[in-house]
Design an enzyme around this catalytic site. Structure first.
Site, PDB file in Angstrom:
ATOM      1  N   SER A 264       1.439   8.622  -4.094  1.00  0.00           N
ATOM      2  CA  SER A 264       2.265   9.191  -3.026  1.00  0.00           C
ATOM      3  C   SER A 264       3.541   8.383  -2.814  1.00  0.00           C
ATOM      4  O   SER A 264       4.634   8.958  -2.642  1.00  0.00           O
ATOM      5  CB  SER A 264       1.468   9.273  -1.721  1.00  0.00           C
ATOM      6  OG  SER A 264       0.911   8.016  -1.362  1.00  0.00           O
ATOM      7  N   HIS A 294      -6.502  10.637  -5.168  1.00  0.00           N
ATOM      8  CA  HIS A 294      -5.685   9.782  -4.302  1.00  0.00           C
ATOM      9  C   HIS A 294      -6.165   9.887  -2.856  1.00  0.00           C
ATOM     10  O   HIS A 294      -6.947   9.063  -2.396  1.00  0.00           O
ATOM     11  CB  HIS A 294      -4.214  10.182  -4.439  1.00  0.00           C
ATOM     12  CG  HIS A 294      -3.245   9.237  -3.784  1.00  0.00           C
ATOM     13  ND1 HIS A 294      -3.578   7.971  -3.362  1.00  0.00           N
ATOM     14  CD2 HIS A 294      -1.933   9.375  -3.489  1.00  0.00           C
ATOM     15  CE1 HIS A 294      -2.537   7.369  -2.849  1.00  0.00           C
ATOM     16  NE2 HIS A 294      -1.513   8.201  -2.901  1.00  0.00           N
ATOM     17  N   HIS A 343     -11.071  -0.046  -7.617  1.00  0.00           N
ATOM     18  CA  HIS A 343      -9.642   0.127  -7.329  1.00  0.00           C
ATOM     19  C   HIS A 343      -8.854  -0.199  -8.587  1.00  0.00           C
ATOM     20  O   HIS A 343      -9.254  -1.039  -9.390  1.00  0.00           O
ATOM     21  CB  HIS A 343      -9.202  -0.793  -6.182  1.00  0.00           C
ATOM     22  CG  HIS A 343      -7.847  -0.478  -5.647  1.00  0.00           C
ATOM     23  ND1 HIS A 343      -6.695  -1.007  -6.199  1.00  0.00           N
ATOM     24  CD2 HIS A 343      -7.442   0.335  -4.630  1.00  0.00           C
ATOM     25  CE1 HIS A 343      -5.647  -0.548  -5.531  1.00  0.00           C
ATOM     26  NE2 HIS A 343      -6.068   0.260  -4.580  1.00  0.00           N
ATOM     27  N   ARG A 352      -8.628  -3.883   3.629  1.00  0.00           N
ATOM     28  CA  ARG A 352      -8.593  -2.720   4.521  1.00  0.00           C
ATOM     29  C   ARG A 352     -10.003  -2.238   4.846  1.00  0.00           C
ATOM     30  O   ARG A 352     -10.242  -1.686   5.918  1.00  0.00           O
ATOM     31  CB  ARG A 352      -7.760  -1.601   3.892  1.00  0.00           C
ATOM     32  CG  ARG A 352      -6.310  -1.996   3.620  1.00  0.00           C
ATOM     33  CD  ARG A 352      -5.574  -0.933   2.833  1.00  0.00           C
ATOM     34  NE  ARG A 352      -6.220  -0.707   1.541  1.00  0.00           N
ATOM     35  CZ  ARG A 352      -5.892   0.295   0.711  1.00  0.00           C
ATOM     36  NH1 ARG A 352      -4.950   1.156   1.040  1.00  0.00           N
ATOM     37  NH2 ARG A 352      -6.522   0.426  -0.443  1.00  0.00           N
ATOM     38  N   ASP A 398     -11.337   3.555   1.418  1.00  0.00           N
ATOM     39  CA  ASP A 398     -11.954   4.862   1.677  1.00  0.00           C
ATOM     40  C   ASP A 398     -13.434   4.756   1.970  1.00  0.00           C
ATOM     41  O   ASP A 398     -14.033   5.699   2.493  1.00  0.00           O
ATOM     42  CB  ASP A 398     -11.742   5.783   0.467  1.00  0.00           C
ATOM     43  CG  ASP A 398     -10.276   6.008   0.171  1.00  0.00           C
ATOM     44  OD1 ASP A 398      -9.543   6.374   1.101  1.00  0.00           O
ATOM     45  OD2 ASP A 398      -9.854   5.811  -0.983  1.00  0.00           O
TER      46      ASP A 398
END
Length: 460
Positions: A264, A294, A343, A352, A398
Site C-alpha cells: 500500500s 496485505h 513476515h 506491534r 495481524d
C-alpha cells in the site's frame, strides 16, 4: 529509557515561551535544508553501490532490494519498526496522549502526535498536537456529492471497494490538481500536496464511518469534535467506550507506517511519482491494501481462531496447547498457511503484536479469545520451526488486532481493513509530502525478460 533517539534535544529542549507553530510552518522551515542535504548526498555518494540483485530477488517480488528512498520509518529484521528513529515503546513514552502528558500511564499516543512526528521528524508538544487536531476537524466535512455516492452504493459491496470509491469521489477538492492545471511552479508542489494530505487524512474517518453505518446500521453518523481524531472516529462509528477509544488510538498509530516497500505504501509512492494528487495516489494504495496478502490478514486470523473454537466444540475437546497444536498441524498438512505468523522482513516477534498483547493484558485479561491467542503464541513458534517452511515463526501485527476489536463488539470483520486504511494514510501520505518537497522523480525500474536472465547468467 529512549533507544537511539536521532535528536533527543527535539524532545527535551522544547520551549513554550513563543507562540505555537503549526505543522505547515514547521515543514516550511525544514524544506530548504532537507533539499540541500539530499543534493549533497547525491553529489557525494551518487555512484556508490547499495547492494546487488539476485535472480531470486528479481523473480521473488524484489524482497530485500534496496532501491527506494523512505523518510518516515525504517524496519529492522530484529527489532521491528522505528518511526523517525523511535520504537513503539519510545513513542508510547514521549508522544502526547488524550489526557495530555506523554507516558504509558496516561494512555496511548494520539494519532495526531504520530502524524506530526512522521511529517516533521520532531516530537510535538501537546499544544502543537491540539492545533493539528483542530485543523483536521475543520477540514473533515465531506462534499455533498461524496455522501450521496456512498449512500447509493449497494450494502453488499465490499467496504474496501466503497472506501476507494469515496476517496476518489472526494478528489474534486484536490488543491494540487487545481494548482497543477493552473501552471503552479514545481517548487511549490509540496505546498499544495500538503493541503491535500491534511484534507485526505481529515476526511477519511467520515468516509469510513459512513460506509460502516450504511452497511451495518442505520446510516446515521454522529460526531464529537471535542475529542481527538481517534475518539471522534469512534463516535462516528457508533462506539462510546473510552477504553475502545484507547484501543483505536493504539490501532491507528501502529498501522500507520512500515517503511516503504509494503504494497500500500509503495503503491501510493509509485502513483504519486506520476504527479497524481494525494487523493488518487492513496486511493491506489487502498486498492493494494484490499488484497488478501496485505490488508485482509487480520480477519483471516480471527476466522482461523474461530475455526479452532468450532472444531473443538464439535469434538467436545478443551482448547489448550495440545488441541491447538493438533489444529495447527491439520492446517499445515492441508498445505495452508497459519495466518498472523511470519513476515517478509521481520525475524522476531512483531513489536506491534507485543504492544497489542500488553493492551489486552491491561484491559481484557480474561477475554476468551485473548486466552486462545496467548496459548497460540506459546506453542506456534515451535511448531513452525519444526515444520521448517518459514523464516520467521513469530507473530505479526495481524495476529492480535482482530481479537481486540471483537472484544469490544466490533465483529464486522469484513470491515477491519478499512480501519487499517484510515491509519496507513498517515504514513504513506507523510512520505508523499517529502517526495514532492524533495523533487523525487517518476519511479521507473528496469524490467527484464526470462530470456535475458537465462542468457545473462549463462555468460557468467
Amino acid at each position: 529509557m529512549l533507544s537511539k533517539l536521532a535528536n533527543p534535544l527535539k524532545i527535551l529542549g522544547r520551549s513554550h515561551a513563543r507562540s505555537v507553530q503549526t505543522i505547515s510552518e514547521v515543514l516550511a522551515s525544514q524544506v530548504p535544508q532537507k533539499q540541500a542535504d539530499l543534493l549533497a548526498l547525491k553529489k557525494e555518494h551518487g555512484s556508490k553501490v547499495l547492494g546487488e540483485v539476485t535472480v531470486d530477488q528479481c523473480i521473488g517480488g524484489a524482497r530485500g532490494v534496496k532501491c527506494m528512498l523512505w523518510e518516515t520509518s525504517n524496519l529492522d529484521a530484529e527489532e521491528g519498526i522505528r518511526f523517525r528513529g523511535l520504537t513503539i515503546p519510545d513513542c508510547q513514552q514521549v508522544l502526547p496522549t488524550f489526557k495530555g502528558p506523554s507516558g504509558p500511564e496516561n494512555g496511548e499516543p494520539l494519532l495526531e502526535s504520530l502524524f506530526w512526528l512522521l511529517l516533521t521528524s520532531e516530537v510535538p508538544t501537546k499544544e502543537q498536537v491540539d492545533t493539528l487536531t483542530a485543523d483536521l476537524h475543520k477540514r473533515a466535512e465531506l462534499p455533498g456529492h461524496v455522501v450521496g455516492i456512498l449512500n447509493s452504493l449497494p450494502k453488499d459491496m465490499h467496504p474496501m471497494t466503497q472506501f476507494t470509491i469515496g476517496l476518489n469521489a472526494a478528489q474534486t477538492g484536490s488543491a494540487f490538481a487545481a494548482a497543477y492545471q493552473a501552471g503552479a511552479p514545481k517548487s511549490s508542489y509540496h505546498d499544495y500536496v500538503l493541503e491535500d494530505i491534511l484534507n485526505v487524512v481529515a476526511q477519511l474517518p467520515e468516509i469510513a464511518a459512513t460506509i460502516y453505518r450504511n452497511v451495518y446500521f442505520d446510516g446515521v453518523v454522529e460526531k464529537d469534535t471535542s475529542l481527538d481524531y481517534s475518539g471522534n472516529f469512534c463516535r462516528m462509528l457508533g462506539y462510546n467506550d473510552p477504553s475502545f477509544d484507547e484501543l483505536m488510538r493504539l490501532y491507528l498509530c501502529i498501522h500507520t507506517d512500515h517503511e516503504g516497500g509494503n504494497a500500500s505504501a509503495h503503491t501510493t509512492h509509485l502513483v504519486g511519482s506520476t504527479l497524481s494528487d494525494p487523493y488518487l495516489s492513496y486511493a491506489a494504495g487502498l486498492n493494494a491494501l484490499a488484497g488478501p496478502l496485505h490488508g485482509l490478514a487480520n480477519q483471516e486470523v480471527l476466522g482461523w481462531i474461530q475455526g479452532i473454537q468450532k472444531k473443538m466444540a464439535a469434538e467436545g475437546k478443551e482448547i489448550n496447547a495440545e488441541t491447538i497444536t493438533e489444529f495447527t498441524w491439520d492446517t499445515l498438512n492441508a498445505k495452508k498457511v497459519i495466518p498472523g505468523y511470519g513476515h517478509a522482513v521481520l525475524r522476531k516477534t512483531d513489536p506491534r503484536y507485543t504492544c497489542q498483547r500488553e493492551f489486552a493484558l491491561k484491559h481484557m485479561p480474561d477475554d476468551e479469545l485473548f486466552k486462545i491467542v496467548n496459548t497460540i503464541y506459546e506453542v506456534m513458534p515451535g511448531i513452525l520451526t519444526e515444520h521448517g517452511k518459514t523464516k520467521n515463526p513469530y507473530p505479526n501485527v495481524d495476529s492480535h488486532s482482530g481479537v481486540l476489536l471483537w472484544h469490544y463488539g466490533f465483529t464486522q470483520f469484513q470491515y477491519y481493513t478499512v480501519l487499517f486504511g484510515v491509519s496507513r494514510a498517515v504514513g504513506a501520505l507523510s512520505q508523499l509530502y517529502w517526495d514532492r518537497a524533495l523533487g523525487l522523480p517518476l519511479e521507473r525500474p528496469k524490467s527484464v525478460t526470462p530470456e535475458f536472465i537465462k542468457n545473462f547468467c549463462e555468460k557468467q
